[in-house]
Design a protein around this motif. Sequence first.
Motif, PDB file in Angstrom:
ATOM      1  N   ASP A 156     -33.821 -37.593 -42.032  1.00 44.79           N
ATOM      2  CA  ASP A 156     -33.767 -37.785 -40.577  1.00 44.79           C
ATOM      3  C   ASP A 156     -32.543 -38.599 -40.161  1.00 44.79           C
ATOM      4  O   ASP A 156     -31.838 -38.246 -39.213  1.00 44.79           O
ATOM      5  N   ASP A 157     -32.311 -39.706 -40.869  1.00 45.50           N
ATOM      6  CA  ASP A 157     -31.165 -40.554 -40.516  1.00 45.50           C
ATOM      7  C   ASP A 157     -29.851 -39.782 -40.655  1.00 45.50           C
ATOM      8  O   ASP A 157     -28.958 -39.872 -39.805  1.00 45.50           O
ATOM      9  N   ALA A 158     -29.753 -39.004 -41.740  1.00 42.73           N
ATOM     10  CA  ALA A 158     -28.518 -38.239 -41.968  1.00 42.73           C
ATOM     11  C   ALA A 158     -28.345 -37.204 -40.867  1.00 42.73           C
ATOM     12  O   ALA A 158     -27.253 -37.040 -40.305  1.00 42.73           O
ATOM     13  N   THR A 159     -29.435 -36.552 -40.533  1.00 43.12           N
ATOM     14  CA  THR A 159     -29.367 -35.528 -39.478  1.00 43.12           C
ATOM     15  C   THR A 159     -28.900 -36.160 -38.159  1.00 43.12           C
ATOM     16  O   THR A 159     -28.002 -35.650 -37.484  1.00 43.12           O
ATOM     17  N   ASN A 160     -29.488 -37.297 -37.832  1.00 45.04           N
ATOM     18  CA  ASN A 160     -29.126 -37.958 -36.573  1.00 45.04           C
ATOM     19  C   ASN A 160     -27.668 -38.403 -36.571  1.00 45.04           C
ATOM     20  O   ASN A 160     -26.933 -38.206 -35.603  1.00 45.04           O
ATOM     21  N   PHE A 161     -27.242 -39.023 -37.681  1.00 48.82           N
ATOM     22  CA  PHE A 161     -25.873 -39.537 -37.683  1.00 48.82           C
ATOM     23  C   PHE A 161     -24.858 -38.388 -37.645  1.00 48.82           C
ATOM     24  O   PHE A 161     -23.901 -38.402 -36.858  1.00 48.82           O
ATOM     25  N   LEU A 162     -25.106 -37.371 -38.473  1.00 50.49           N
ATOM     26  CA  LEU A 162     -24.157 -36.245 -38.513  1.00 50.49           C
ATOM     27  C   LEU A 162     -24.140 -35.531 -37.151  1.00 50.49           C
ATOM     28  O   LEU A 162     -23.083 -35.092 -36.674  1.00 50.49           O
ATOM     29  N   SER A 163     -25.312 -35.464 -36.516  1.00 50.34           N
ATOM     30  CA  SER A 163     -25.378 -34.829 -35.195  1.00 50.34           C
ATOM     31  C   SER A 163     -24.565 -35.630 -34.183  1.00 50.34           C
ATOM     32  O   SER A 163     -23.876 -35.072 -33.316  1.00 50.34           O
ATOM     33  N   ALA A 164     -24.638 -36.952 -34.296  1.00 51.03           N
ATOM     34  CA  ALA A 164     -23.869 -37.804 -33.389  1.00 51.03           C
ATOM     35  C   ALA A 164     -22.369 -37.555 -33.580  1.00 51.03           C
ATOM     36  O   ALA A 164     -21.608 -37.458 -32.611  1.00 51.03           O
ATOM     37  N   VAL A 165     -21.969 -37.442 -34.841  1.00 46.68           N
ATOM     38  CA  VAL A 165     -20.539 -37.203 -35.131  1.00 46.68           C
ATOM     39  C   VAL A 165     -20.106 -35.891 -34.486  1.00 46.68           C
ATOM     40  O   VAL A 165     -19.051 -35.790 -33.849  1.00 46.68           O
ATOM     41  N   LYS A 166     -20.971 -34.894 -34.645  1.00 44.64           N
ATOM     42  CA  LYS A 166     -20.647 -33.581 -34.086  1.00 44.64           C
ATOM     43  C   LYS A 166     -20.635 -33.641 -32.557  1.00 44.64           C
ATOM     44  O   LYS A 166     -19.732 -33.111 -31.903  1.00 44.64           O
ATOM     45  N   SER A 208      -1.361 -46.112 -36.351  1.00 42.56           N
ATOM     46  CA  SER A 208      -2.211 -45.146 -37.046  1.00 42.56           C
ATOM     47  C   SER A 208      -3.628 -45.691 -37.177  1.00 42.56           C
ATOM     48  O   SER A 208      -3.830 -46.905 -37.226  1.00 42.56           O
ATOM     49  N   TYR A 209      -4.576 -44.777 -37.201  1.00 39.15           N
ATOM     50  CA  TYR A 209      -5.983 -45.178 -37.314  1.00 39.15           C
ATOM     51  C   TYR A 209      -6.772 -44.040 -37.946  1.00 39.15           C
ATOM     52  O   TYR A 209      -6.251 -42.950 -38.180  1.00 39.15           O
ATOM     53  N   PHE A 210      -8.055 -44.353 -38.226  1.00 40.09           N
ATOM     54  CA  PHE A 210      -8.902 -43.335 -38.841  1.00 40.09           C
ATOM     55  C   PHE A 210      -9.959 -42.848 -37.861  1.00 40.09           C
ATOM     56  O   PHE A 210     -10.482 -43.627 -37.065  1.00 40.09           O
ATOM     57  N   THR A 211     -10.290 -41.588 -37.971  1.00 45.11           N
ATOM     58  CA  THR A 211     -11.510 -41.102 -37.316  1.00 45.11           C
ATOM     59  C   THR A 211     -12.420 -40.563 -38.410  1.00 45.11           C
ATOM     60  O   THR A 211     -11.957 -40.243 -39.504  1.00 45.11           O
ATOM     61  N   ILE A 212     -13.695 -40.500 -38.073  1.00 50.89           N
ATOM     62  CA  ILE A 212     -14.657 -39.988 -39.059  1.00 50.89           C
ATOM     63  C   ILE A 212     -15.151 -38.627 -38.597  1.00 50.89           C
ATOM     64  O   ILE A 212     -15.627 -38.474 -37.464  1.00 50.89           O
ATOM     65  N   GLY A 213     -14.993 -37.641 -39.491  1.00 50.21           N
ATOM     66  CA  GLY A 213     -15.461 -36.290 -39.140  1.00 50.21           C
ATOM     67  C   GLY A 213     -16.454 -35.783 -40.170  1.00 50.21           C
ATOM     68  O   GLY A 213     -16.814 -36.503 -41.121  1.00 50.21           O
ATOM     69  N   LEU A 214     -16.896 -34.575 -39.973  1.00 55.45           N
ATOM     70  CA  LEU A 214     -17.870 -33.991 -40.907  1.00 55.45           C
ATOM     71  C   LEU A 214     -17.152 -33.366 -42.097  1.00 55.45           C
ATOM     72  O   LEU A 214     -16.185 -32.623 -41.929  1.00 55.45           O
ATOM     73  N   GLY A 215     -17.657 -33.665 -43.281  1.00 57.90           N
ATOM     74  CA  GLY A 215     -17.148 -32.998 -44.471  1.00 57.90           C
ATOM     75  C   GLY A 215     -17.827 -31.657 -44.625  1.00 57.90           C
ATOM     76  O   GLY A 215     -18.784 -31.348 -43.899  1.00 57.90           O
ATOM     77  N   LYS A 216     -17.350 -30.896 -45.590  1.00 54.56           N
ATOM     78  CA  LYS A 216     -17.927 -29.561 -45.807  1.00 54.56           C
ATOM     79  C   LYS A 216     -19.442 -29.659 -46.064  1.00 54.56           C
ATOM     80  O   LYS A 216     -20.253 -28.951 -45.475  1.00 54.56           O
ATOM     81  N   ASP A 217     -19.782 -30.603 -46.938  1.00 53.42           N
ATOM     82  CA  ASP A 217     -21.202 -30.762 -47.300  1.00 53.42           C
ATOM     83  C   ASP A 217     -22.026 -31.249 -46.105  1.00 53.42           C
ATOM     84  O   ASP A 217     -23.189 -30.861 -45.940  1.00 53.42           O
ATOM     85  N   GLY A 218     -21.400 -32.059 -45.262  1.00 53.69           N
ATOM     86  CA  GLY A 218     -22.086 -32.558 -44.072  1.00 53.69           C
ATOM     87  C   GLY A 218     -22.408 -31.412 -43.127  1.00 53.69           C
ATOM     88  O   GLY A 218     -23.520 -31.314 -42.580  1.00 53.69           O
ATOM     89  N   ASN A 219     -21.434 -30.528 -42.930  1.00 48.35           N
ATOM     90  CA  ASN A 219     -21.630 -29.364 -42.072  1.00 48.35           C
ATOM     91  C   ASN A 219     -22.726 -28.470 -42.606  1.00 48.35           C
ATOM     92  O   ASN A 219     -23.614 -28.030 -41.855  1.00 48.35           O
ATOM     93  N   GLN A 220     -22.655 -28.235 -43.897  1.00 50.62           N
ATOM     94  CA  GLN A 220     -23.658 -27.363 -44.534  1.00 50.62           C
ATOM     95  C   GLN A 220     -25.064 -27.929 -44.336  1.00 50.62           C
ATOM     96  O   GLN A 220     -26.000 -27.204 -44.005  1.00 50.62           O
ATOM     97  N   PHE A 221     -25.143 -29.256 -44.505  1.00 46.12           N
ATOM     98  CA  PHE A 221     -26.449 -29.918 -44.365  1.00 46.12           C
ATOM     99  C   PHE A 221     -26.994 -29.737 -42.947  1.00 46.12           C
ATOM    100  O   PHE A 221     -28.147 -29.373 -42.735  1.00 46.12           O
ATOM    101  N   ASN A 265     -26.288 -27.467 -40.852  1.00 46.21           N
ATOM    102  CA  ASN A 265     -26.586 -26.072 -40.505  1.00 46.21           C
ATOM    103  C   ASN A 265     -27.756 -25.493 -41.294  1.00 46.21           C
ATOM    104  O   ASN A 265     -28.161 -24.370 -41.055  1.00 46.21           O
ATOM    105  N   SER A 266     -28.245 -26.283 -42.236  1.00 48.17           N
ATOM    106  CA  SER A 266     -29.321 -25.747 -43.076  1.00 48.17           C
ATOM    107  C   SER A 266     -30.674 -25.824 -42.360  1.00 48.17           C
ATOM    108  O   SER A 266     -30.968 -26.797 -41.662  1.00 48.17           O
ATOM    109  N   ASP A 267     -31.506 -24.806 -42.586  1.00 50.21           N
ATOM    110  CA  ASP A 267     -32.835 -24.803 -41.970  1.00 50.21           C
ATOM    111  C   ASP A 267     -33.824 -25.651 -42.753  1.00 50.21           C
ATOM    112  O   ASP A 267     -34.797 -26.142 -42.202  1.00 50.21           O
ATOM    113  N   CYS A 268     -33.583 -25.759 -44.032  1.00 54.82           N
ATOM    114  CA  CYS A 268     -34.538 -26.518 -44.855  1.00 54.82           C
ATOM    115  C   CYS A 268     -33.842 -27.706 -45.502  1.00 54.82           C
ATOM    116  O   CYS A 268     -33.778 -27.822 -46.704  1.00 54.82           O
ATOM    117  N   ARG A 269     -33.226 -28.524 -44.652  1.00 57.16           N
ATOM    118  CA  ARG A 269     -32.453 -29.648 -45.226  1.00 57.16           C
ATOM    119  C   ARG A 269     -33.373 -30.763 -45.707  1.00 57.16           C
ATOM    120  O   ARG A 269     -34.412 -31.049 -45.072  1.00 57.16           O
TER     121      ARG A 269
END
Length: 926
Positions: free
Chosen positions: A472-482, A550-563, A565-569
């Motif tokens: 749940d936490d991962a879903t929420n955080f990654l969703s926020a990033v998106k 210069s500065y950093f931003t945080i984006g979704l990695g490949k695995d983050g995106n896959q997670f 988009n998955s139905d059974c994460r």
Amino acid sequence: MMDSLDDDQLNECFNNYEQNLLNSSSETDFPQEMENNAENESPSSKDLEILFKKFGHKSFRPMQWKIINSIIKHKRDNLSIMATGYGKSLCFQYPSVYLGGITIVISPLISLMEDQVLSLNTSNIPACLLGTAQQNQTQTIREIFEHKYSLIYLSPEYSTGDYGIDLLKDMHKKLNIVLVAVDEAHCLSSWGHDFRSSYRKLGTLKDIFCDVPILAVTATATPKVKCDIIKVLKLSNPQILYSGFDRPNLYFEVNLKGSNIFSDLKCLMFQKNGQWIFNGPTIIYCIRRKDTEEISQILKNHEIDCVSYHAGISLKLRKEAHSSFVRDEVSVIVATIAFGMGIDKPDIRNIIHYGASNSIEGYYQEVGRAGRDGLFSKCVTFYSNQDFHTHDFLSQQSGDPSKKLTKIDAMKEYLATWKCRRQYILAYFEDNSNLDLPVRANCCDNCSKKLDTSNSTIYEGLDSLGMYDYTDDATNFLSAVKALDESYGVGVYTLFLKGSQGSKIQEKYKKHPKYGVGRNKSVDWWKAIANYLEIKKFLIKHSIKKGTFSYFTIGLGKDGNQFLNSDCRKLVDYPTPDLVKLLKKKTQASKWIDTESPSTSLNKVIKNDINVNSNLSEEDENTNPENVAEILKKYNKLLNRRRELASAANIMPYMIASNSVLMEIAKKNPLTLKHLKELQIEGFTETQINKFGDHFLKVLSDNQSSKSNDIPIKDILESHPIGNSTFNSTAEVSYSHLKKGLSIDEIVDSRKLARSTVVNHLISAMKLGYPIKMSQLGVSDDVKNIIVQAISDIGGNWSYLKPIKDVCPEDITYDQIKVVCTYLEIRAHLQNVGKPYIEFEDFKYSQLNTPLSQSKKTESAKDVNNDLLSDVIAEMQNQISKEKIDSLDSNVNIQDKFDKCNDTEVDDPPAKKLKQTFSVLDSPPR
Ligand SMILES: Nc1ncnc2c1ncn2[C@@H]1O[C@H](COP(=O)(O)OP(=O)(O)OP(=O)(O)O)[C@@H](O)[C@H]1O
């Protein structure tokens, strides 16, 4: 009596690394080589003899011999990748000593070369150094061509400059160069760390020394670096050997920083006489200069001797700090990584990182300085996520931020891992994610926790395996990033999840369904989740450059995106330390997770270490606490003496003798140089013994005499009685008179006994250790000196009275000679039972040639005692009437002895002596 240590003090001793030394044998296990295409020839006895004589080692480590053999017998090029502390130096030092030629060594650091040159010269292996800034070069070069050196150290700049190249060509022509060694060879590759451009030009060596083997050595080389080394140095069909990266004697531990620096560090110290101390030389690495100053001030406040070291300090002060640490003048150095290569000190027990490193490569190189003597050493990191903000900031300033970020991520992963930390490091270097090491004691905190199920804590929110469901936490955080278009940092995503009303969250985002879904969890919680997702590479950093900013931003990695988009994460994993810190403790249970008590596992490890490493059997006398305390006392005195010797000779203490050597000396307690040599202590060369052995023996004998002088002689003789000593009631009466202050004459008068009988009584008392001075028995200093001289004149034999009497002036009586001989007998006895009284009473035994050793060598103490007793009886016979003999101690059966003596073959030496003695009885001297 000897100072006895109470339980607490002994515990301290046991918490000390000396215990580790005490329990260790001088040999340590080293990993076997992984790749081996070398010839299988074993070292000959001559090879081993040279190894022991010149380098003090009893055997070669497996890879060492293969390299050396291929050089001295087959003149083969070699590339050797050896873990730190494996013993690279021997591989290039031995061939020149063995072959009687010269080895040229290229090394990157002047200070490293200086130390090695000093160390070799201390061992009588002549070595010199040529660097661009070296003084007296003309003289050194002249001496090189006069064949004065076995090893010539050169900097890469010197050897690749025009002058250096010409010089090397000349050396090749005129000298017997048997090997060219390139130390820290990874410096020639831009794929490695510590790239050095001058190393790149070292291909000239092969052009000049075409017929001389080249040995390239390094502790770290990935496959790419390996290829680079072979190519650049033009190695021809090299033997490539690889020891693996493992350092089995290093223990790894990671803790979150606590709120108090000293409390954190205290876990690695113990208290002695109220003073906190680390259990051996310690380096504390910090990220920032100001941290080094702060920590060293904190330690100083607790009266811990330490120095700080960083690039902001003047060169002079840095040199002083370095020198005082390697010379054992201070035990702790608090430094930035500016305190780097070139620390040859073998006995560093702790490498503490107070702040996370920015790469595994750098970390492993830094911890590699610990335990180069092969003994157990600790590598402990205290970190906070804040440390990575500093690293991130610094990486933005660097040329290749993404490369730096990858390395930082690996470090984060190391710190957060719940798996074996050693396994993580080895898998990293060996590029082998399938590596699976067995869980073992003294390996790392994670292994220790897994092994120790007794004191673990279980936390709310974790499953029965101690895992956390991140889904749940991962879903929420990654969703926020998106939702925020991957354009911000962790702080803004957290504000979004918390439902912040502030201006940092644009109004359009506040309508998003995920806005505010995480308001019931803390900011720290969401930071810990983001940290975990970064480690998992579900989140990745993007470096953004705007002009000079210069500065950093945080984006979704490949695995983050896959997670997402998955139905059974599902994402279930062990919690990271920063998350554990935020969890509520539940109950005591047999689960391994407990990161809240830093270094509790470490304390267990220290204890385990003592047991596991112990090679002492139950019966071994070294396990007796009194002996342990005594050995440690001697060891500390030896350490102090070594420090004084090193300071006087202006060399490092370890060049005189390693700590293991000193511990071995303390354990074996040799009395003579010959005995010390016979012990063949690993790592102690003949040259070192000849130069410094006497100093250490003196420490032991001083310790012995001070110890002996602390113990009443009566106590010793009570537990180690002299065989022939008896003390009957009549003798007791004579002694009580003497104690009351009566002189011998007064005792004779009051007891109506022969003078000789009284003297004999008092001699019995002396043999029981009653404090009787020679002067009380009628032996003045002058008389004593005359008798001693007489004994010396007849060859130091004090077993018979008559030969002594014959060479003494007439007025010296048998009584007086008996008294002096009794002192000698007691002294010989004490020596025989290992309790020598160096200055027993006020007698100057040094005036004798070798009476003790002579009598000890020629016959057993028992024989000497018998003979002396017989002489005493003979003399008494001479002086007192027949009737009085009956009043002598009935234990002394003269007739028995005489009969036994007559039954014995005369070529039996002790019996022969007795016979001679009794012949004196037959014809007493007049
Ligand atoms: N054959 C051996 N037997 C016992 N001890 C040895 C042997 N060879 C070397 N040593 C000891 O191992 C320690 C490390 O040796 P050395 O300094 O050569 O290591 P190294 O591989 O150069 O390490 P680093 O990479 O850290 O410089 C030294 O104390 C040395 O005396």
